[in-house]
Structures are given as C-alpha cells and as structure tokens.
Write a protein that holds these residues in place. Structure first.
Motif, PDB file in Angstrom:
ATOM      1  N   UNK A  38      39.062  29.921  47.585  1.00 34.79           N
ATOM      2  CA  UNK A  38      39.250  29.327  46.265  1.00 34.79           C
ATOM      3  C   UNK A  38      39.258  30.349  45.137  1.00 34.79           C
ATOM      4  N   UNK A  39      38.928  31.588  45.441  1.00 34.94           N
ATOM      5  CA  UNK A  39      38.741  32.600  44.401  1.00 34.94           C
ATOM      6  C   UNK A  39      40.058  33.111  43.844  1.00 34.94           C
ATOM      7  N   UNK A  40      40.046  33.458  42.581  1.00 32.25           N
ATOM      8  CA  UNK A  40      41.169  34.196  42.005  1.00 32.25           C
ATOM      9  C   UNK A  40      41.246  35.562  42.674  1.00 32.25           C
ATOM     10  N   UNK A  41      42.461  35.951  43.045  1.00 32.50           N
ATOM     11  CA  UNK A  41      42.603  37.256  43.699  1.00 32.50           C
ATOM     12  C   UNK A  41      42.347  38.406  42.744  1.00 32.50           C
ATOM     13  N   UNK A  42      42.335  38.132  41.449  1.00 29.43           N
ATOM     14  CA  UNK A  42      42.049  39.181  40.465  1.00 29.43           C
ATOM     15  C   UNK A  42      40.645  39.045  39.855  1.00 29.43           C
ATOM     16  N   UNK A  43      39.881  38.062  40.335  1.00 24.95           N
ATOM     17  CA  UNK A  43      38.515  37.907  39.856  1.00 24.95           C
ATOM     18  C   UNK A  43      37.598  38.961  40.447  1.00 24.95           C
ATOM     19  N   UNK A  44      36.462  39.181  39.801  1.00 24.26           N
ATOM     20  CA  UNK A  44      35.570  40.263  40.234  1.00 24.26           C
ATOM     21  C   UNK A  44      35.025  40.012  41.636  1.00 24.26           C
ATOM     22  N   UNK A  45      34.837  38.719  41.995  1.00 24.92           N
ATOM     23  CA  UNK A  45      34.288  38.429  43.323  1.00 24.92           C
ATOM     24  C   UNK A  45      35.263  38.877  44.419  1.00 24.92           C
ATOM     25  N   UNK A  46      36.517  38.435  44.307  1.00 32.63           N
ATOM     26  CA  UNK A  46      37.452  38.828  45.368  1.00 32.63           C
ATOM     27  C   UNK A  46      37.795  40.308  45.295  1.00 32.63           C
ATOM     28  N   UNK A  47      37.859  40.864  44.101  1.00 37.64           N
ATOM     29  CA  UNK A  47      38.156  42.296  44.005  1.00 37.64           C
ATOM     30  C   UNK A  47      37.097  43.118  44.735  1.00 37.64           C
ATOM     31  N   UNK A  48      35.849  42.669  44.701  1.00 39.08           N
ATOM     32  CA  UNK A  48      34.804  43.400  45.428  1.00 39.08           C
ATOM     33  C   UNK A  48      35.012  43.291  46.936  1.00 39.08           C
ATOM     34  N   UNK A  49      35.456  42.126  47.397  1.00 35.32           N
ATOM     35  CA  UNK A  49      35.763  41.932  48.819  1.00 35.32           C
ATOM     36  C   UNK A  49      36.907  42.849  49.233  1.00 35.32           C
ATOM     37  N   UNK A  50      37.966  42.863  48.421  1.00 29.64           N
ATOM     38  CA  UNK A  50      39.150  43.665  48.736  1.00 29.64           C
ATOM     39  C   UNK A  50      38.824  45.156  48.769  1.00 29.64           C
ATOM     40  N   UNK A  51      38.085  45.608  47.790  1.00 29.03           N
ATOM     41  CA  UNK A  51      37.759  47.037  47.719  1.00 29.03           C
ATOM     42  C   UNK A  51      36.878  47.467  48.886  1.00 29.03           C
TER      43      UNK A  51
END
Length: 360
Positions: A38-51
């Motif tokens: 459900x997360x925005x792909x540019x939100x801080x939560x998903x960005x931390x997952x991606x990084x």
C-alpha cells in the motif's frame, strides 16, 4: 498447515522464513500502519526498503563500483529487447551463443533490431551441452556477446564464463543469480527474472556497467532505455514494490545463511545427490553431458514414458509437486533453487527409488 515441496521452474518456492516474516509484517510494516503493497514508492518507508535491498544485493554479489543496479518490470523477456536497443548501436551487430530455448528466444528478439551472429550453437547435439571456449567464433566488431549461463528448460549450464575479450558480455542469469558467487566485473550486463532465486514474479534485476548506459538507439521507447531507470533510481514509474520488498527479505535470508559461498555449498550438494541417484539407476536417465549439468534444473526421463502420469500423480500425493518436464522436452524436471531445502531433495530421491522398486 503443511507445506509441500514445489519443484517448479518458476514461479518457484520462496524460503519459509521469508514468507513467515512477510506474513508478520503484512498488515503493519514496522509500525507504519500500512502493508508494503500500500505504500507510496517514493515515500520514506518504501525508500528505506528499496535502499536496504540494493545495499544487501551489492554486498552479496560484491558488485564493484561503476555498476548500476536496476529493479525493473517486464521479466527477462523484456531484456531480450532492451539489450539490443541499448547496446547494438555500439558496434556492428552482436554475437549470441545458442544453447537452448531461452537463448533462442533472445536471438529471435535481437534480430528485430540489428544483425545477429551465432557465435556457437549446440543445437545439433539437442542442446545437451554447453559449447567449449574454443568453439566460440566471435566477431571483432560485435557490440556485445550474449549467452544464457543456465538453460532452465534443457538443464544445461556453462561450467565457465566465456572469454570475450574487450566486448561486453551480457548474461541472462534468471536461473542462477544468487545461487553462488560470481565475478560481476567479468560482465557488461547481468539480468534475471526474480521468480527463481530472488523473489516473486514481477521483478527483474538488471546489473549494468555504467559506460554501457546512454547509447540507446533513437527509436528506443523511454521505458526500454537503461538511462531512464538509472537516472531515476528505478523509480521513473511505479516499480513492483511488493516484489522488491520480498526480494529484500530474500537477500537478508541469504546473508543470515552465510552469503553466496554458503549457498553454493548447499546447492552443489543438492545437485550432486540427485544426479548420483539418477546415474545409479537404469530406470532414470539425464540427457545432459555431465560437464554441463545444471545445479538448478535437473531434467530426467523414465525408462517407460507410459509411467510418467503415474509417477507425477504419486509424487503429488507425497507432497512433491510440479515435476512435469517442459512440454518441449518431456519427462520430468526438478528445479532445486535456493529455497528448496536439502531434505526435499532427499525426499524426492527416496520417492524415485521406491517408485523404481515397484515399477522397474
């Protein structure tokens, strides 16, 4: 709840610890109040997952500086077009090594965009071996050399990395990436569909040397230009976020296991046990030359094909699933990727031996 052993070539099994962690985090990821899907792909939560996922992948593969890691969509089949669109203009056509069904598909697609030369083929041998280094006839002006280190359908694997000189080497590693350590610096581009050793279907990993980015042909669609994704951190459009997250959990699982050297030891042991059981039997046979046998995909036939349906039905009853071989090859195929535990391979061997005792 009991889980069966799924020997599918892909989508394949995922590690049980990964599935359990994803289950625990499904409704509320780390106190965010959201599922990752459900997360925005540019939100801080998903960005931390991606990084974190990219950092872990770089660590696992010891990816050197000068390479971009892209998390894309479209599967390896889209890379059949992206590679020539981005690289073909750098030379006079490209060299392809034909060793089975997937390299044949890559060749057919590349021919839409430029001249393709077959540097070597084992088609006359029914794709039962990988060509030796001295069989490769490479053109001095080729833009790149493409090969498929592991042919998923035929169960053929290169026991070496081809020496292609200064030409960029491009590899479709869909069935082998993360199964063992590799020397990334030997390659210009590595690409892999995730649904074997990396994660669920829907994600494609591309590791591309930076000097190969930015020379796409003029007609290349924006979404098929590596530069588009390299410059946007794979966020030009909405990426396959949940598949990216699950891949990240797989990367962490591999690190906890001891990394790719530890994984390679397990994978080699699994394959050796299964091949030994086949070779010790007059009831089962593997068509691939021993020096070219895949660690990941083990095709085998029964002495009497009339028993195939019975074998599959009884195997399913024992919780050994998806063992039917590809329609173009027939027989059986056991795909024993990273997530397949050793006890599953031993269970398959025990079933095969009992089936032979009753039907041989």
């Amino acid at each position: 709840m009991s889980r069966a052993y799924n020997f599918s070539a892909g989508p394949a099994m995922l590690p049980e610890p990964v599935l359990r962690r994803a289950m625990d985090e499904m409704l509320d990821w780390h106190g965010s109040g959201m599922c990752v899907a459900e997360m925005s792909h540019r939100g801080k939560e998903f960005m931390s997952i991606a990084e974190q996922a990219e950092a872990d992948l770089r660590e696992l593969l010891a990816i050197p500086d000068g390479y971009k890691v892209l998390f894309l969509q479209g599967g390896a089949s889209t890379q059949f077009a992206m590679v020539p669109l981005n690289l073909m203009g750098r030379g006079e056509g490209a060299d392809y090594i034909k060793t089975g069904s997937w390299s044949k598909k890559a060749i057919a697609e590349a021919k839409r965009f430029g001249a393709v030369r077959i540097a070597a083929t084992t088609e006359e041998d029914r794709f039962t071996r990988a060509p030796a280094q001295d069989e490769l006839a490479l053109d001095a002006g080729s833009a790149y050399v493409h090969y498929t280190p592991n042919e998923t359908i035929e169960g053929v694997e290169f026991p070496y990395i081809p020496d292609v000189g200064e030409r960029p080497l491009v590899a479709d590693m869909s069935s082998t990436l993360l199964s063992r350590p590799i020397d990334v610096a030997r390659y210009g581009i590595i690409y892999a569909g995730a649904q074997k050793n990396i994660g669920p279907a829907g994600l494609t990993i591309v590791i591309v040397r930076e000097d190969l980015i930015g020379a796409a042909t003029e007609q290349t669609p924006t979404m098929l230009d590596y530069r588009t994704h390299a410059e946007s951190g794979s966020m030009y459009n909405t990426p396959p976020t949940y598949a990216w997250y699950l891949a990240g959990l797989v990367f962490q699982w591999l690190k906890d296991l001891g990394g790719l050297s530890a994984m390679a030891t397990i994978n080699e042991r699994k394959a050796a046990a299964l091949y030994a059981a086949i070779d010790a039997s007059d009831f089962y046979a593997n068509p691939v030359e021993p020096g070219s046998r895949s660690w990941m995909n083990v095709p085998f036939t029964l002495a009497d094909p009339e028993l195939d349906a019975k074998f599959l039905a009884e195997a399913k009853a024992e919780g050994l699933l998806t063992l039917k071989g590809h329609r173009s090859v027939g027989g059986m195929r056991a795909s024993i990727y990273n997530a397949m535990p050793e006890e599953a391979v031993q269970a398959l061997i025990a079933f095969m031996q009992e089936f032979e005792r009753r039907n041989g």
